[in-house]
Design a protein around this motif. Structure first.
Motif, PDB file in Angstrom:
ATOM      1  N   UNK A 180       1.075  -1.184  -0.083  1.00  0.00           N
ATOM      2  CA  UNK A 180       0.033   0.239  -0.054  1.00  0.00           C
ATOM      3  C   UNK A 180       0.880   1.386  -0.021  1.00  0.00           C
ATOM      4  N   UNK A 181       0.234   2.348  -0.482  1.00  0.00           N
ATOM      5  CA  UNK A 181       1.091   3.707  -0.553  1.00  0.00           C
ATOM      6  C   UNK A 181       0.284   4.675  -1.277  1.00  0.00           C
ATOM      7  N   UNK A 182       0.407   5.710  -0.792  1.00  0.00           N
ATOM      8  CA  UNK A 182      -0.304   6.958  -1.409  1.00  0.00           C
ATOM      9  C   UNK A 182       0.479   7.484  -2.538  1.00  0.00           C
ATOM     10  N   UNK A 183       0.025   8.577  -3.275  1.00  0.00           N
ATOM     11  CA  UNK A 183       0.630   8.774  -4.325  1.00  0.00           C
ATOM     12  C   UNK A 183       1.763   9.381  -4.100  1.00  0.00           C
ATOM     13  N   UNK A 184       2.808   9.288  -4.809  1.00  0.00           N
ATOM     14  CA  UNK A 184       4.053   9.904  -4.679  1.00  0.00           C
ATOM     15  C   UNK A 184       4.927   9.511  -3.469  1.00  0.00           C
ATOM     16  N   UNK A 185       4.562   8.018  -2.832  1.00  0.00           N
ATOM     17  CA  UNK A 185       5.074   7.637  -1.709  1.00  0.00           C
ATOM     18  C   UNK A 185       6.222   6.740  -1.992  1.00  0.00           C
ATOM     19  N   UNK A 355       0.818   6.909   4.157  1.00  0.00           N
ATOM     20  CA  UNK A 355      -0.497   6.715   3.654  1.00  0.00           C
ATOM     21  C   UNK A 355      -1.028   7.996   4.091  1.00  0.00           C
ATOM     22  N   UNK A 356      -2.449   8.201   3.716  1.00  0.00           N
ATOM     23  CA  UNK A 356      -3.031   9.563   3.826  1.00  0.00           C
ATOM     24  C   UNK A 356      -3.695   9.424   5.022  1.00  0.00           C
ATOM     25  N   UNK A 360      -6.049   3.645   6.514  1.00  0.00           N
ATOM     26  CA  UNK A 360      -5.336   2.946   5.347  1.00  0.00           C
ATOM     27  C   UNK A 360      -4.108   2.003   5.913  1.00  0.00           C
ATOM     28  N   UNK A 361      -3.539   2.560   7.075  1.00  0.00           N
ATOM     29  CA  UNK A 361      -2.465   1.778   7.586  1.00  0.00           C
ATOM     30  C   UNK A 361      -3.077   0.429   8.468  1.00  0.00           C
ATOM     31  N   UNK A 362      -4.314   0.999   8.957  1.00  0.00           N
ATOM     32  CA  UNK A 362      -4.997  -0.450   9.578  1.00  0.00           C
ATOM     33  C   UNK A 362      -5.309  -1.598   8.698  1.00  0.00           C
ATOM     34  N   UNK A 363      -5.597  -1.311   7.390  1.00  0.00           N
ATOM     35  CA  UNK A 363      -5.707  -2.175   6.569  1.00  0.00           C
ATOM     36  C   UNK A 363      -4.672  -3.110   6.153  1.00  0.00           C
ATOM     37  N   UNK A 376       3.614   3.433  10.486  1.00  0.00           N
ATOM     38  CA  UNK A 376       3.303   3.643   9.234  1.00  0.00           C
ATOM     39  C   UNK A 376       2.757   5.113   8.943  1.00  0.00           C
ATOM     40  N   UNK A 377       1.810   5.655   9.833  1.00  0.00           N
ATOM     41  CA  UNK A 377       1.284   6.701   9.855  1.00  0.00           C
ATOM     42  C   UNK A 377       2.181   7.688  10.306  1.00  0.00           C
ATOM     43  N   UNK A 378       3.323   7.686  10.769  1.00  0.00           N
ATOM     44  CA  UNK A 378       4.444   8.579  11.324  1.00  0.00           C
ATOM     45  C   UNK A 378       5.418   8.657  10.088  1.00  0.00           C
ATOM     46  N   UNK A 379       5.172   8.126   8.955  1.00  0.00           N
ATOM     47  CA  UNK A 379       6.274   8.464   7.768  1.00  0.00           C
ATOM     48  C   UNK A 379       6.009   9.655   7.085  1.00  0.00           C
ATOM     49  N   UNK A 380       7.275  10.734   7.110  1.00  0.00           N
ATOM     50  CA  UNK A 380       6.756  11.989   6.859  1.00  0.00           C
ATOM     51  C   UNK A 380       6.831  12.093   5.146  1.00  0.00           C
TER      52      UNK A 380
END
Length: 451
Positions: A180-185, A355-356, A360-363, A376-380
């Motif tokens: 998983x990953x948001x755009x430009x991640x 992730x945004x 999404x991280x829980x998925x 995962x939610x702390x990734x800048x």
């Protein structure tokens, strides 16, 4: 004396500049020696301050009283081995009676500060033995993969972990995975590294890229099949289900279950078959899984059900037939419809880039490890490529793949285009490109895929 001071100042300035601009070079030249000295000199006091010591045993206390000697001090874990590496130190400790590996893991942050290291992680090797890996600098800031890695069949060195070790994508240990990953991640770079690592291997690549193939089509010379829209994707997946049935029939015909055949030689998957009969393994890369699950009409809903049903079948039954799934997407949850959670349950490997939102991280990690969700939610946003990788065992690591441009990945795939196997079931979906040989050399005999 003045000349000596000038030379000393120049050396200190050079060391400081080296540490700032080339931390890896600084570590190999000066840092490793200083770190070893710090650990050996401070070890006893640091362990005592971190609560990693145990009181002396009763017989030692009794012996000290009988001999009228000073009371013995608390004992820290015994150092079994201290090994420098190109990124840090590896400390192997023998725990004292009453200590637990969790105590060392809980004190990792305090050990990092006390030993002046960049990062400290620990893991239990066996009962009473803990390995503490310390990194001397940020190895994920500029990823440099080691020159030599452990090459095994279906095992790809795809990224570097924060403790300096190599992160492998091992398909035989973890058959299916979700990324998983948001755009430009950095998700696309991770996928390129995966394809580039698989290209030199005896493996068939099947791509499903519903963004009109913009991500995977440049690498098409190394793909045995490529789908760029949901309709074609449904046909490709159903063809893979047919191939899976043929492979299982081949395994059944080669099991040879008789009383004189040793248990180790009874075939249960393709890796138990002889080399001349073993079908080529297949890795299926799905670039954006949400495009396969969305629908806007009754006809598209029927197509969507076909796709999800085929994916679930491949995830449940494909491992023994040598079919492995690599599913990527920005979101992956129950909102994509029925069958999605069943599919996710079969995806053992989990990798999450930035992730945004927390759902999404829980998925990816909600059913595995709450700590991985928090990481995962702390990734800048400015650190593209950083990801959290975990599996169903609950363990997780912070990783980053080396930057691989699309041109580099294309060159690797073109260089190994002759290794692209010709699979009869997927022949209609073979990408037609100029320069591809009219009759590619198959990796197995024709009889190995048909029964």
């Amino acid at each position: 004396m003045t000349d000596f001071m000038v030379v000393l100042v120049l050396v200190v300035a050079a060391v400081g500049l080296l540490r700032w601009r080339r931390p890896a070079w600084y570590w190999l030249t000066f840092g490793v020696t200083l770190a070893v000295l710090r650990v050996l000199v401070r070890y006893g006091s640091v362990m005592d301050a971190c609560g990693l010591t145990v009181p002396p045993s009763r017989w030692r206390l009794a012996l000290a009283r009988a001999a009228n000697r000073p009371m013995p001090e608390p004992r820290p874990p015994r150092i079994l081995r201290l090994r420098p590496t190109r990124t840090g130190l590896v400390l192997r400790l023998k725990l004292r009676p009453g200590q637990d590996a969790f105590d060392v893991a809980a004190a990792s942050d305090r050990l990092r500060h006390s030993f002046s290291m960049y990062g400290v992680t620990s893991r239990e090797l066996r009962s009473g033995v803990v390995e503490v890996r310390m990194t001397g600098y940020d190895v994920l800031k500029r990823v440099q993969m080691p020159a030599e890695t452990d090459h095994r069949p279906m095992r790809v060195p795809v990224a570097l972990r924060e403790d300096g070790s190599v992160h492998y994508r091992d398909y035989r240990a973890v058959p299916h995975a979700l990324t998983l990953g948001a755009t430009e991640s950095g998700k696309s770079v991770y996928q390129r590294n995966l394809v580039a690592g698989l290209a030199p291997m005896d493996v068939a690549l099947v791509g499903i890229d519903c963004k009109q193939g913009v991500e995977l089509f440049p690498l098409a010379r190394r793909f045995s099949a490529l789908a760029d829209d949901p309709d074609t994707a449904a046909e490709v997946l159903e063809a893979l289900v047919v191939r899976m049935g043929h492979v299982y029939q081949l395994i059944r015909s080669q099991q040879r279950i008789t009383s004189d055949v040793p248990d180790a030689e009874i075939a249960a998957d393709i890796w138990d078959l002889p080399d001349d009969l073993r079908p080529v393994p297949v890795v299926v890369l799905v670039d954006e899984v949400a495009e396969l699950a969305l629908y806007a009409s009754k006809e598209e809903e029927k197509r969507r059900d076909r796709i999800i049903t085929a994916l679930v079948r491949l995830a449940q039954l494909g491992r023994a037939a040598g079919i492995y799934l690599e599913i990527c997407g920005q979101r992956f949850g129950s909102e994509l419809g029925k069958g999605i959670t069943m599919l996710r349950a079969q995806l053992t490997g989990r990798t999450a880039h930035r992730v945004n939102d927390e759902p999404s991280a829980n998925m990816a990690f909600g059913d595995i490890s709450p700590d991985a969700v928090l990481a995962a939610i702390q990734i800048p946003a400015e650190t593209r490529g950083i990801a959290i990788a975990g599996d169903s065992s609950g363990g997780w690591h912070r990783i980053r793949a080396p930057h691989t441009s699309l041109r580099q990945a294309v060159n690797i795939c073109n260089r190994h285009a002759d290794r692209t196997p010709d699979l009869p079931e997927l022949a209609p979906f073979r990408p037609a490109l100029p320069g591809i040989a009219a009759e590619p050399v198959p990796l197995v005999k024709a009889s190995s895929v048909t029964v």
